[in-house]
Enzyme design. Structure first.
Site, PDB file in Angstrom:
ATOM      1  N   HIS A 153       0.805  -1.226   0.000  1.00 32.37           N
ATOM      2  CA  HIS A 153       0.000   0.000   0.000  1.00 32.37           C
ATOM      3  C   HIS A 153       0.839   1.277   0.000  1.00 32.37           C
ATOM      4  CE1 HIS A 153      -3.721   2.220   1.590  1.00 32.37           C
ATOM      5  NE2 HIS A 153      -4.053   1.663   0.456  1.00 32.37           N
ATOM      6  N   LYS A 202       3.122   4.469  -1.149  1.00 34.04           N
ATOM      7  CA  LYS A 202       3.142   5.379  -2.303  1.00 34.04           C
ATOM      8  C   LYS A 202       4.352   6.271  -2.114  1.00 34.04           C
ATOM      9  CE  LYS A 202      -1.498   4.697  -1.513  1.00 34.04           C
ATOM     10  NZ  LYS A 202      -2.033   4.307  -0.198  1.00 34.04           N
ATOM     11  N   ASP A 211      17.286   9.111  -7.789  1.00 35.60           N
ATOM     12  CA  ASP A 211      18.753   9.037  -7.629  1.00 35.60           C
ATOM     13  C   ASP A 211      19.164   8.723  -6.194  1.00 35.60           C
ATOM     14  OD1 ASP A 211      19.182   9.507 -10.306  1.00 35.60           O
ATOM     15  OD2 ASP A 211      19.365  11.680 -10.062  1.00 35.60           O
TER      16      ASP A 211
END
Ligand code: ZN
Length: 209
Positions: A143, A145, A150
């Site tokens: 779940h 996000k 880099d």
């Protein structure tokens, strides 16, 4: 060359080296990133982010939004882009990721096994283009996000990469280059990447045999 001139040249070299050090330190401090983005945003063209300087004649409005700011951050990636995204179906964000992949940026994606198969998911297109994708295999949603650029910048918050989230939902994203925070997310990504290695899939647990 006499010794006085020699000393003068050495002094000039020493001063330029220390000035360069100061400049690098200042540049690094100046670059400190603390940014928050909010959604929803209204629909507008994002081609300008992908092809800067190329005029776009499409009928969409060409206004700047927090989606553009998010995409500009993504396009800063030069070496690696790690996505750990529950649902990914946004075409403009997929275009940005594919463009980075085609430029030789190493893109790795971790996503949720149930939602990657839903209609409109961009995961298939990314895989077809050669992007490495891994997903969870057990119960419990993947779940997260968050995104790593880099390995020096993390973008994290509530927003899934869907048009629904971008254009309809109340969502937030926080962007930071704080080393302590970024390294915690890098560690989490690498742990999940190893955990979801297809070589360790266990579709037939011992207890079922
Ligand atoms: Zn346009």
């Amino acid at each position: 060359m006499d010794s006085a001139l020699c000393w003068k040249l050495l002094c000039v070299a020493a001063v330029s080296v220390s000035l360069e050090g100061l400049f690098r330190y200042w540049w690094k401090r100046r670059k400190s990133v603390k940014e928050v983005l909010f959604f929803p945003v209204s629909l507008s063209c994002t081609e300008g982010v992908l092809n800067p300087g190329v005029p776009c004649l499409c009928p969409l409005p060409h206004t700047d939004s927090d989606l553009h700011r998010l995409m500009r951050r993504l396009m800063e990636a030069r070496r690696s882009l790690e996505l750990c995204i529950f649902t990914f179906s946004s075409p403009p964000l997929a275009r940005a990721v594919l463009l980075l992949h085609s430029r030789g940026v190493r893109v790795r994606v971790i996503t949720d096994s149930d939602y990657m198969a839903t209609v409109g998911s961009q995961i298939g297109a990314l895989r077809k283009a050669g992007v490495e994708v891994r997903h969870n295999q057990s119960s419990g949603l993947m779940h997260h996000k968050f995104v790593l650029i880099d390995k020096t910048l993390v973008i994290t918050g509530s927003m899934n990469w869907t048009m629904q989230a971008i254009q309809t939902n109340k969502e937030n994203l926080l962007i930071t280059d704080d080393k302590v925070l970024v390294s915690a997310y890098v560690k989490e990504f690498e742990e999940l990447w190893n955990e979801y290695d297809p070589a360790t899939y266990d579709f037939f647990p011992e207890t079922d045999k």
